[in-house]
Design an enzyme around this catalytic site. Structure first.
Site, PDB file in Angstrom:
ATOM      1  N   GLN A  37       0.842  -1.191   0.000  1.00 13.08           N
ATOM      2  CA  GLN A  37       0.000   0.000   0.000  1.00 13.08           C
ATOM      3  C   GLN A  37       0.883   1.249   0.000  1.00 13.08           C
ATOM      4  OE1 GLN A  37      -2.050   1.162   3.685  1.00 13.08           O
ATOM      5  NE2 GLN A  37      -3.953   1.200   2.488  1.00 13.08           N
ATOM      6  N   ARG A  93      13.742 -15.189  11.760  1.00 20.83           N
ATOM      7  CA  ARG A  93      12.797 -14.279  12.413  1.00 20.83           C
ATOM      8  C   ARG A  93      11.909 -14.935  13.455  1.00 20.83           C
ATOM      9  NH1 ARG A  93      14.538  -9.075  11.274  1.00 20.83           N
ATOM     10  NH2 ARG A  93      15.039  -8.895   9.060  1.00 20.83           N
TER      11      ARG A  93
END
Length: 245
Positions: A123, A209
């Site tokens: 976005q 992660r």
């Protein structure tokens, strides 16, 4: 402007083509991903053509127990061998596409450091206006867990978010275009994206992660949510996520 929470949803994943289904003789509950993995792996070692492998070798691998004494079928044994031997490029043919919503720009900066095997559509703060009077209603934001639960910390954090919004609105009211006014938006500003990654890349990402590896909690949470989405359609991958890192 409001606090938001992360949401991850799998929107697409590798499936075999309709024409390939004509050669796909199920032996059990093997998935499309396993059929693709077997085809890719055995292509490297078999005299059979890729289009023939599942039809001619599927029963051997999917229809018998693992010959190494491990869990699952002999296909699972083969997949384990491939991962252990470092030939996991054969798992790059299995891909997953996710809708990832309500994550911070700070997380985005970390996530996009993982480039090989990943594709991102994010976005835009240039084209999506973040003013209080815009359709967005202002920028949403992510509150770090280290801030939550403390009245003082939360008050300071939310005051900072309001200040950023006021600065953005003031600049826009002075004619500053959104692409320049966005410079005052914080790392906590939320964003949405579509991400596609192959299985090998996701396993590498998870190993770096996952919780306990020193990563920030937000991206560790994302790693776990991605894992759950992958395992929901390809359960056989669970052992490799578990072993990652």
């Amino acid at each position: 402007m409001a606090e938001t929470k992360m949401n991850v949803q799998l929107i697409a994943h590798t499936q075999v083509s309709r024409s390939f289904l004509d050669t796909f003789v199920p032996c059990g509950d093997e998935t499309d991903g396993q059929a693709v993995a077997l085809t890719a792996i055995r292509t490297c070692y078999s005299a059979n053509k890729p289009t023939e492998i599942v039809a001619k070798e599927g029963a051997k691998y999917f229809g018998s127990k693992a010959s190494d004494g491990g869990a699952g079928t002999d296909a699972d044994r083969l997949f384990r061998h491939i991962v252990r031997s470092g030939h996991s490029s054969t798992l790059e043919h299995i891909s997953f596409t996710f809708a990832i919503e309500g994550v911070s720009r700070a997380l985005l900066a970390q996530l996009t450091r993982h480039r090989v095997g990943f594709s991102f559509s994010v976005q835009s703060q240039r084209y999506v206006r973040m003013g209080s009077d815009d359709r967005s209603g202002g920028f949403d934001y992510v509150v770090p867990d280290s801030v939550k639960g403390s009245t003082v910390k939360e008050a300071l954090f939310r005051a900072a978010m309001r200040s950023h919004q006021e600065d953005y609105d003031a600049l826009r009211s002075q004619g500053v275009p959104a692409e320049d006014a966005r410079a005052v938006l914080p790392n906590a500003a939320a964003t949405n994206l579509v991400m596609t990654a192959n299985l090998t890349a996701l396993l590498s990402f998870y190993s770096k992660r996952r919780s306990g590896k020193g990563a920030q909690k937000e991206i560790s949470d994302l790693a776990e949510m991605l894992r759950r989405e992958v395992e929901s359609v390809e359960p056989w991958t669970s052992q490799f996520f578990e072993a990652a890192g």
